[in-house]
Motif scaffolding. Structure first.
Motif, short mmCIF file in Angstrom:
data_model
loop_
_atom_site.label_atom_id
_atom_site.label_comp_id
_atom_site.label_asym_id
_atom_site.label_seq_id
_atom_site.Cartn_x
_atom_site.Cartn_y
_atom_site.Cartn_z
N PRO A 137 0.75 -1.15 -0.03
CA PRO A 137 0.03 0.25 -0.06
C PRO A 137 1.07 1.29 -0.16
O PRO A 137 1.75 1.47 0.65
N PRO A 138 0.58 2.21 -0.82
CA PRO A 138 1.42 3.57 -0.98
C PRO A 138 1.26 4.34 0.12
O PRO A 138 0.11 4.21 0.69
N ASP A 139 2.13 5.33 0.38
CA ASP A 139 1.97 6.42 1.16
C ASP A 139 2.27 7.73 0.39
O ASP A 139 2.46 7.97 -0.65
N THR A 140 2.34 8.80 1.19
CA THR A 140 2.29 10.26 0.64
C THR A 140 3.85 10.31 -0.14
O THR A 140 3.76 10.85 -1.14
N ARG A 141 4.70 9.43 0.39
CA ARG A 141 6.14 9.48 -0.29
C ARG A 141 5.89 8.65 -1.73
O ARG A 141 6.88 9.11 -2.60
N THR A 142 5.17 7.63 -1.60
CA THR A 142 4.99 7.22 -3.10
C THR A 142 4.38 8.14 -4.24
O THR A 142 5.10 8.32 -5.21
#
Length: 483
Positions: free
Chosen positions: A193-198
């Motif tokens: 699952p991606p985060d803001t940094r992704t």
């Protein structure tokens, strides 16, 4: 143009067992490992990363560093610093002959040193796979290496998730291959699952590729899908606008940030805008932004000072740049290669040799080791202005620091020395580069060979021919192994 450069100074030599001294010791004893290193490093493990960094920055051959690292891994109680492995992997990746050792080394670590499995190390390994493969196969090679790394992390009991996915995306984005990065994002977003940094990584990819319009489209689409931008998101967009000369658009984003909750301008944001003001040669605006930082509770660092210095240099205000350099020293920030290179470029454009000499004297007087671009700039200035003796002094200074000068620096120096009939010193520098494990260029060889013939130094001609044959044989073997 008058020659305002003062006479050369004596080259400085390091006598204490500092990092440059240890680097020179390692290189001159290769392939053997000097006993002094195995005696010092176990009691001072923090020296390992600076030593490897020194070898990386000085373009040293990778085999001595790899042999030393493996020897230290064998020591039962030696705490190998986590930061040391990415540096070694970068050193290996720069050589076609040893690039394939990167992942092999990573795979051999879990049983004994699982803490070395880090995101920076993974980034280097993925980047190596992408660069070492043919263009058509590089995507598959990077994906295969990523999935193999996931298995390695699992065997070591290490988590593998969004941070590692971001490393994969960053590798592609750094090379402008944003479409492939987006494809990988959709391929792995369910598993990791991606985060803001992704999302910021993908924004950065569009920015680095120069696709400002595509960046805006992706940004607004991501916001509609629930992405909440942070200061990094704004900073990436600002940088994209600044590099396109759209400085006023970048300033509007600063106003937009201030209106948002929990999204205050950061040091990076101000530094980016100062840099953007320099691009449009608005040094006054750059200074206003710099002064505004402290009013917003942001303390300028060395990078912000360097950005302001760059704005002064672009505006041809070298006096203010020098004053800022003194201010940096008074504040205790210290000067780095960006600082020195920025001012040297400014004086070079102005044709001010005296200014170049002042910066050079400050640099070597402080014991600073310049990076390749700064070394090349100085070497060209010295030799093109009839002062190869200063180029020779710089060469001896770098060698004394345990640094292997870039072989193109040897090209310039050999030509300058031979044209001034200092052929013996040119031969010495040629030999020193070979002894440090580097291969001189054909250009340096031909120039030196021609001048040695004029002096009828046939013994030395035979020696440099043997040196070139040996280095060419090694390069040929490396190409065969890479194939």
């Amino acid at each position: 143009m008058p020659n305002l450069l003062p006479p050369p100074r004596a080259a400085q030599r390091l006598l204490a067992p500092t990092v440059p001294h240890l680097a020179r010791l390692l290189l001159t004893h290769a392939p053997a490992i000097p006993p002094l290193l195995t005696a010092i490093l176990p009691s001072s493990p923090s020296l390992l990363t600076p030593l490897l960094s020194h070898l990386l920055l000085s373009h040293s051959p990778p085999l001595p560093a790899l042999s030393l690292f493996r020897r230290l891994l064998e020591l039962p109680h030696f705490p190998v610093p986590e930061s040391s492995l990415p540096v070694l992997l970068r050193l290996l990746a720069r050589s076609r002959r040893y690039a394939h050792h990167s992942f092999q080394l990573l795979e051999s670590l879990p049983s004994t040193h699982p803490h070395l499995l880090s995101v920076p190390a993974l980034s280097v390994v993925l980047s190596t796979a992408l660069c070492a493969s043919a263009p058509g196969a590089s995507f598959a090679a990077a994906v295969s290496r990523f999935e193999s790394a996931a298995a390695v992390w699992a065997r070591a009991g290490r988590s593998f998730g969004a941070a590692e996915l971001n490393a994969l995306l960053r590798v592609f984005c750094a090379r402008g291959r944003v479409a492939e990065a987006r494809a990988l994002f959709h391929r792995y977003c369910d598993a990791y699952p991606p985060d803001t940094r992704t999302f910021n990584t993908l924004l950065l990819g569009f920015k680095e590729a120069g696709h400002a319009q595509a960046l805006d489209l992706f940004y607004h689409d991501a916001v509609l899908r629930g992405f909440v931008p942070d200061a990094v998101s704004y900073c990436v967009r600002m940088d994209a606008y600044c590099k396109k000369g759209r400085f006023l658009d970048a300033l509007q984003l600063l106003d937009e940030m201030r209106k948002r909750e929990n999204c205050k301008p950061t040091l990076q944001v101000f530094t980016t805008l100062i840099y953007g003001a320099g691009i449009v040669r608005d040094a006054a605006r750059a200074r206003l932004l710099f002064d505004e930082m402290e009013q917003c509770g942001v303390t300028p660092d060395r990078g912000a000072h360097n950005a302001l210095m760059g704005a002064y240099v672009r505006a041809r205000d070298l006096q203010s740049g020098m004053a800022l350099m003194s201010e940096m020293e008074q504040k205790g920030f210290g000067l780095d290669d960006v600082t020195y290179n920025t001012m040297l470029c400014g004086f070079q454009r102005a044709g001010d040799l005296e200014g170049i000499w002042k910066i050079y004297s400050k640099m070597i007087g402080s014991g600073f080791m310049p990076r390749t671009r700064t070394t090349m700039l100085l070497m060209k200035v010295f030799c093109e202005n009839g002062r190869p003796d200063l180029g020779l002094e710089l060469w001896d200074y770098l060698i004394g620091k345990g640094c292997v000068p870039h072989r193109h620096a040897l090209d310039v120096l050999v030509t300058g020395l031979c044209c001034r009939d200092v052929v013996g010193e040119a031969y010495r520098c040629f030999r020193e580069l070979v002894e440090m494990g580097m291969a001189p260029t054909e250009r340096a060889f031909r120039v030196l060979e021609g001048f040695l013939k004029k002096k009828r130094e046939f013994g030395k001609i035979d020696e440099i021919r043997q040196m070139m044959k040996a280095t060419q044989l090694e390069e040929h073997q490396a190409e065969e192994e890479a194939a």
